[in-house]
Design an enzyme around this catalytic site. Structure first.
Site, PDB file in Angstrom:
ATOM      1  N   TYR A 154      19.346  25.475  16.051  1.00 44.21           N
ATOM      2  CA  TYR A 154      18.389  26.578  16.287  1.00 44.21           C
ATOM      3  C   TYR A 154      16.960  26.080  16.096  1.00 44.21           C
ATOM      4  O   TYR A 154      16.023  26.605  16.686  1.00 44.21           O
ATOM      5  CB  TYR A 154      18.698  27.748  15.360  1.00 44.21           C
ATOM      6  CG  TYR A 154      18.087  29.057  15.812  1.00 44.21           C
ATOM      7  CD1 TYR A 154      18.333  29.566  17.088  1.00 44.21           C
ATOM      8  CD2 TYR A 154      17.242  29.787  14.972  1.00 44.21           C
ATOM      9  CE1 TYR A 154      17.771  30.754  17.511  1.00 44.21           C
ATOM     10  CE2 TYR A 154      16.685  30.988  15.380  1.00 44.21           C
ATOM     11  CZ  TYR A 154      16.947  31.464  16.651  1.00 44.21           C
ATOM     12  OH  TYR A 154      16.385  32.653  17.070  1.00 44.21           O
ATOM     13  N   LYS A 214      11.254  32.956  14.040  1.00 42.99           N
ATOM     14  CA  LYS A 214      11.876  34.262  13.832  1.00 42.99           C
ATOM     15  C   LYS A 214      11.638  34.772  12.414  1.00 42.99           C
ATOM     16  O   LYS A 214      11.537  35.990  12.202  1.00 42.99           O
ATOM     17  CB  LYS A 214      13.377  34.178  14.119  1.00 42.99           C
ATOM     18  CG  LYS A 214      13.719  33.999  15.591  1.00 42.99           C
ATOM     19  CD  LYS A 214      13.295  35.195  16.441  1.00 42.99           C
ATOM     20  CE  LYS A 214      13.852  35.082  17.850  1.00 42.99           C
ATOM     21  NZ  LYS A 214      13.458  36.227  18.716  1.00 42.99           N
TER      22      LYS A 214
END
Length: 257
Positions: free
Chosen positions: A158, A165
């Site tokens: 990720y 995020k």
């Protein structure tokens, strides 16, 4: 189908539909089913061909281009909201981007430019939208964005989007605090992994899907309709006492490290 909640008369702006399989499309379907009036954006003329079938199917009232990297385009979008509707009741921010070379490498190797682009498109654009939506929500409203559990813990591959995020989730809490006096609520929805076109940009995402499916108590992953059901509830009057949250919709995957 039976409406999940009553959104009749509410006006919503959906930003981030990529195609019929995208999270934003699933949310738009739920909003429409509950009676909301909708507008939607497309990134550019090339992307519009993929967005138009969703628009036609759901009866979305109008569309406009929105690339937050182009100066003035976001402001022009909200000017259209003012001109066409005179106000806004809810907004969904479902966009994220990082340059491939930065997304596929280690976080410590990310370039300053790549990090800045990822943060601008994926996080700061939500703050810009909140500011532009504020005067249009004279009687209150709801602002939604989409996050992922890679914000809280390290998820293999990720990479750069994890810190980005995390920033988006923190920004959501500050938006909720700063606009709460005007009855404007803010939430970050955190779905489990879903096979969307955006997710395909993450290296070896199919492996992430397999691991998640094996981990969740229900034995199956959520889909975009599950995310849409939560989004419809959050923008409804039934959720008017809830704000500033990061809400997982992942069939319980968040229960496990």
């Amino acid at each position: 189908m039976t409406p999940l909640v009553d959104l009749k008369g509410k006006r919503g702006l959906v930003i981030g539909i990529a195609n019929e399989h995208s999270i934003a499309a699933g949310c738009a379907e739920a909003f429409a089913r509950c009676g909301a009036r909708l507008a939607a954006t497309y990134l550019n003329d090339k992307a519009k061909d993929w967005v138009q079938p969703v628009v036609d199917q759901l009866g979305i009232e109008w569309t406009a281009p929105c690339d937050v990297r182009i100066p003035g385009e976001l402001e022009a979008l909200f000017a259209q909201v003012q001109e066409r509707w005179g106000g806004l009741d809810f907004l969904l921010h479902s966009i994220a981007f990082a340059p491939k070379e930065d997304l596929h490498g280690r976080v410590v190797d990310s370039s300053a430019q790549g990090f800045s682009i990822a943060m601008d498109v994926s996080c700061h654009s939500f703050l810009r939208m909140a500011k532009l939506a504020e005067p249009l929500m004279a009687t209150g409203g709801c602002l939604l964005c989409v996050t992922f559990y890679g914000s809280e813990r390290v998820v293999e591959h990720y990479n750069l989007m994890g810190p980005v995020k995390a920033a988006l989730e923190s920004a959501t809490r500050y938006v909720a605090a700063e606009l709460g006096a005007k009855a404007i609520r803010a939430h970050a929805i955190s779905p489990g992994p879903i096979a969307t076109r955006a997710a395909s940009g993450i290296d070896r995402f199919d492996e992430l899907l397999d691991r998640a499916a094996a981990q969740v108590p229900a034995g199956k992953l959520v889909d975009v309709s599950d995310v849409g059901a939560l989004a419809a509830f959050l923008v409804s009057d039934a959720a008017k006492g809830i704000t500033g949250t990061v809400i997982p919709v992942d069939n319980g995957q968040h229960l496990f490290a």
